[in-house]
Design a protein around this motif. Structure first.
Motif, short mmCIF file in Angstrom:
data_model
loop_
_atom_site.label_atom_id
_atom_site.label_comp_id
_atom_site.label_asym_id
_atom_site.label_seq_id
_atom_site.Cartn_x
_atom_site.Cartn_y
_atom_site.Cartn_z
N GLY A 148 6.46 9.43 5.24
CA GLY A 148 7.07 8.26 5.86
C GLY A 148 6.31 6.99 5.58
O GLY A 148 6.88 5.89 5.60
N TRP A 149 5.01 7.13 5.31
CA TRP A 149 4.20 5.97 4.92
C TRP A 149 4.29 5.70 3.42
O TRP A 149 3.63 4.80 2.91
N GLY A 150 5.06 6.51 2.72
CA GLY A 150 5.19 6.33 1.28
C GLY A 150 4.03 6.88 0.49
O GLY A 150 3.85 6.52 -0.69
N VAL A 151 3.21 7.75 1.09
CA VAL A 151 2.08 8.33 0.36
C VAL A 151 2.62 9.22 -0.76
O VAL A 151 3.47 10.09 -0.53
N ALA A 152 2.12 9.00 -1.97
CA ALA A 152 2.60 9.74 -3.13
C ALA A 152 1.78 10.99 -3.41
O ALA A 152 2.29 11.97 -3.97
N GLY A 153 0.51 10.97 -3.03
CA GLY A 153 -0.35 12.11 -3.30
C GLY A 153 -1.52 12.14 -2.35
O GLY A 153 -1.97 11.10 -1.84
N VAL A 154 -2.01 13.34 -2.09
CA VAL A 154 -3.12 13.54 -1.16
C VAL A 154 -4.18 14.39 -1.84
O VAL A 154 -3.87 15.36 -2.53
N VAL A 155 -5.44 14.01 -1.63
CA VAL A 155 -6.58 14.80 -2.10
C VAL A 155 -7.43 15.15 -0.88
O VAL A 155 -7.76 14.28 -0.07
N LEU A 211 0.81 -1.22 0.00
CA LEU A 211 0.00 0.00 0.00
C LEU A 211 0.84 1.27 0.00
O LEU A 211 0.31 2.38 0.01
N ARG A 212 2.14 1.11 -0.02
CA ARG A 212 3.00 2.28 -0.14
C ARG A 212 2.91 2.84 -1.56
O ARG A 212 2.61 2.13 -2.51
N GLY A 213 3.16 4.14 -1.70
CA GLY A 213 3.01 4.77 -3.00
C GLY A 213 1.56 5.11 -3.33
O GLY A 213 1.21 5.32 -4.49
N SER A 214 0.72 5.20 -2.29
CA SER A 214 -0.72 5.38 -2.50
C SER A 214 -1.09 6.84 -2.80
O SER A 214 -0.32 7.77 -2.56
N ILE A 215 -2.30 6.99 -3.32
CA ILE A 215 -2.98 8.28 -3.36
C ILE A 215 -4.01 8.22 -2.24
O ILE A 215 -4.82 7.28 -2.16
N MET A 216 -4.00 9.23 -1.37
CA MET A 216 -4.84 9.20 -0.17
C MET A 216 -5.87 10.33 -0.20
O MET A 216 -5.52 11.50 -0.38
N ALA A 217 -7.15 9.97 -0.02
CA ALA A 217 -8.18 10.96 0.26
C ALA A 217 -8.15 11.21 1.76
O ALA A 217 -8.28 10.28 2.56
N GLY A 268 -1.81 3.81 -11.53
CA GLY A 268 -1.51 2.44 -11.11
C GLY A 268 -1.09 2.33 -9.66
O GLY A 268 -0.24 1.50 -9.31
N ARG A 269 -1.69 3.15 -8.80
CA ARG A 269 -1.32 3.17 -7.38
C ARG A 269 -2.48 2.70 -6.52
O ARG A 269 -3.64 2.74 -6.94
N PRO A 270 -2.20 2.30 -5.27
CA PRO A 270 -3.28 1.98 -4.34
C PRO A 270 -4.04 3.25 -3.96
O PRO A 270 -3.47 4.35 -3.95
N ALA A 271 -5.32 3.09 -3.65
CA ALA A 271 -6.16 4.21 -3.21
C ALA A 271 -6.56 3.98 -1.76
O ALA A 271 -7.13 2.94 -1.42
N ILE A 272 -6.25 4.96 -0.91
CA ILE A 272 -6.58 4.88 0.51
C ILE A 272 -7.48 6.06 0.88
O ILE A 272 -7.24 7.19 0.45
N ILE A 273 -8.52 5.78 1.68
CA ILE A 273 -9.33 6.85 2.24
C ILE A 273 -9.04 6.89 3.74
O ILE A 273 -9.16 5.88 4.43
N ALA A 274 -8.61 8.06 4.22
CA ALA A 274 -8.25 8.22 5.62
C ALA A 274 -9.34 8.97 6.38
O ALA A 274 -10.03 9.83 5.82
N THR A 275 -9.50 8.62 7.64
CA THR A 275 -10.48 9.28 8.50
C THR A 275 -9.87 9.40 9.89
O THR A 275 -8.78 8.89 10.15
N PHE A 276 -10.56 10.11 10.78
CA PHE A 276 -10.03 10.36 12.12
C PHE A 276 -10.97 9.78 13.18
O PHE A 276 -12.19 9.92 13.06
#
Length: 312
Positions: A112-119, A14-20, A46-54
């Motif tokens: 540090g988590w390898g996130v490549a992009g954030v939306v 999941l490293r290299g992800s795009i994160m919402a 071609g990256r994993p997609a992660i949705i983050a919440t709190f």
């Protein structure tokens, strides 16, 4: 769908992800637009997609006396994020330590988590004292190899900005139609069916008693509802949400009565959709007027639900 926590290392796949990135409580139409953009970018690259919440919500940490206001549980959000197409859900364990990070340290955590992009949404803030903005995120991220995009707010049919605050206002006033439109589905309470005093079954209207937990308290009263069982069945019904003023002692519960259904639901987890507010709670002197009122509520709910398509 994988559920990750901020205290855990990011799995290699999941490293290299795009994160919402956002709170996403309710996951309404505006939140969905942010997630959709992140997932589109992830798929295109071609990256994993992660949705983050709190969790807990930041307000719960800093203002613990605030009345309950959640629109969704983590389990509900996980199902919604899965339906949206995300590969994983990241839960930021919102602690005072996390809240104390300055914006640069927070961005460093992402990289540090390898996130490549954030939306994010345009109103997203982060870091100590909410000092970080979307502009800050773009500047700091750019220097650390992290791309950042902000999605504009989404407006409803009447031109109003869709927000969790507006949805909460609608529910508190009994306006289920507006809440459903902004959420893109009915507001849904999930909980385990409890053993109660079983008064409902003695008067011909057995109920499935569900504790309100940490959910927002919508307007107290009688609702036309739909119940979603774990086995996939959908039941129509009418529910009392409130303190049951005709009974002593008062006790806050969601009590759906499902039509033409006689099976035991005790200790099962069910979901209850609030479809339409019928009337406020009322106190009755005796069982006969109470039973007559319940019968009318059930007739009214049947008519409303017959003309209301089911929305998952």
């Amino acid at each position: 769908m994988e559920r990750l926590h901020s205290s855990d290392p990011m799995p290699a796949h999941l490293r290299g992800s795009i994160m919402a990135l956002g709170n996403f409580d309710g996951f309404h139409a505006g939140h969905q637009a942010v997630a959709r953009r992140a997932i589109e970018l992830a798929r295109a690259e071609g990256r994993p997609a992660i949705i983050a919440t709190f969790d807990p919500h930041p307000m719960r940490l800093f203002r613990p006396e605030t009345p309950w206001f959640r629109l969704t549980t983590l389990d509900q959000r996980e199902r919604l994020f899965t339906k949206a197409g995300a590969d994983a859900m990241l839960v930021f364990d919102f602690t005072r330590e996390l809240a104390a990070l300055d914006p640069q340290a927070f961005v460093r955590l992402l990289t540090g988590w390898g996130v490549a992009g954030v939306v994010t949404g345009e109103d997203f803030t982060f870091g100590k004292d909410r000092a970080g903005t979307t502009e800050t995120l773009a500047q700091l991220g750019g220097a650390m190899g992290l791309s950042a995009q902000a999605v504009a707010p989404v407006s409803g049919a009447g031109g109003e900005i869709i927000s969790s605050t507006r949805i909460r206002q609608a529910l508190k006033s009994g306006d289920c139609a507006t809440a459903t439109r902004l959420l893109t589905r009915p507001f849904t309470i999930e909980g385990m069916v409890q053993h109660g005093d079983k008064l409902g079954r003695t008067i011909g209207f057995p109920t499935a008693n569900v504790d309100m937990g940490h959910y927002l308290r919508p307007a107290y009263g009688i609702y036309a509802v739909r119940g979603l069982l774990a086995d996939g069945r959908v039941l129509d019904g009418a529910a009392n949400l409130g303190i049951r003023p005709s009974f002593d002692p008062p006790k806050e519960l969601l009590e759906p009565h499902f039509f033409d259904f006689a099976e035991s639901l005790y200790d099962q987890v069910i979901e209850v959709q609030l479809i339409h507010f019928l009337r406020p709670e009322a106190k009755y002197d005796g069982l006969d007027p109470l039973m007559a009122a319940i019968a009318k509520d059930c007739d009214d709910a049947r008519q409303i639900l017959a003309g209301t398509p089911y929305l998952a």
